[in-house]
Design a protein around this motif. Structure first.
Motif: not given
Length: 140
Positions: A27-31, A44-48, A66-70, A84-86
């Motif tokens: 995330d830090a590298r993305f920004f 979402m990562s498995r550890p999250e 048809g949905t996933a965790r983000f 946040i998780f959506v």
């Protein structure tokens, strides 16, 4: 916010925090690569997932077909982010999501979860008091 976790929950939570460090660094590298961006949407990562389950003390409910965790990440200032998780479409990974979509999802979530809006306001206030204005220039 302090969670009232049992010793076992706290140990699992802390283990998953450490295992999630590569995702946090991503995330830090993305920004860093996209300093004009305020939001990042990713799976979402498995550890999250494990961290959230440890905090709740129970497994997350299964996702609808048809949905996933983000994870929706909002950067308030360099190095200061909220997550946040959506739910989202299962056939996407979030890499094509725009800042406008991130802002819309964040706003909708904050309206439904006032504690998140309070947490964001407190972080913004702390940034201003520390002489680090928020990235978007909005102050409390």
């Amino acid at each position: 916010m302090m969670l009232a976790l049992s010793r076992q929950q706290r140990r699992a939570f802390e283990r998953n925090v450490a295992e999630n460090e590569p995702t946090i660094q991503a995330d830090a590298r993305f920004f860093e690569r996209f300093p004009h961006r305020e939001y990042r949407i990713r799976r979402m990562s498995r550890p999250e997932v494990a961290q959230l389950e440890a905090a709740r003390g129970e497994p997350l409910s299964p996702m609808r077909a048809g949905t996933a965790r983000f994870t929706l990440v909002k950067q308030l200032a360099p190095g200061v982010r909220l997550r946040i998780f959506v739910p989202g479409p299962g056939d996407e990974d979030g890499s094509d999501a725009s800042d406008a979509l991130g802002a819309s999802l964040w706003s909708r979530y904050a309206e439904q979860h006032p504690a998140m809006a309070d947490r964001e306001a407190a972080l913004r206030k702390a940034l201003v008091e520390a002489g680090r204005p928020p990235q978007d220039g909005v102050t409390p």
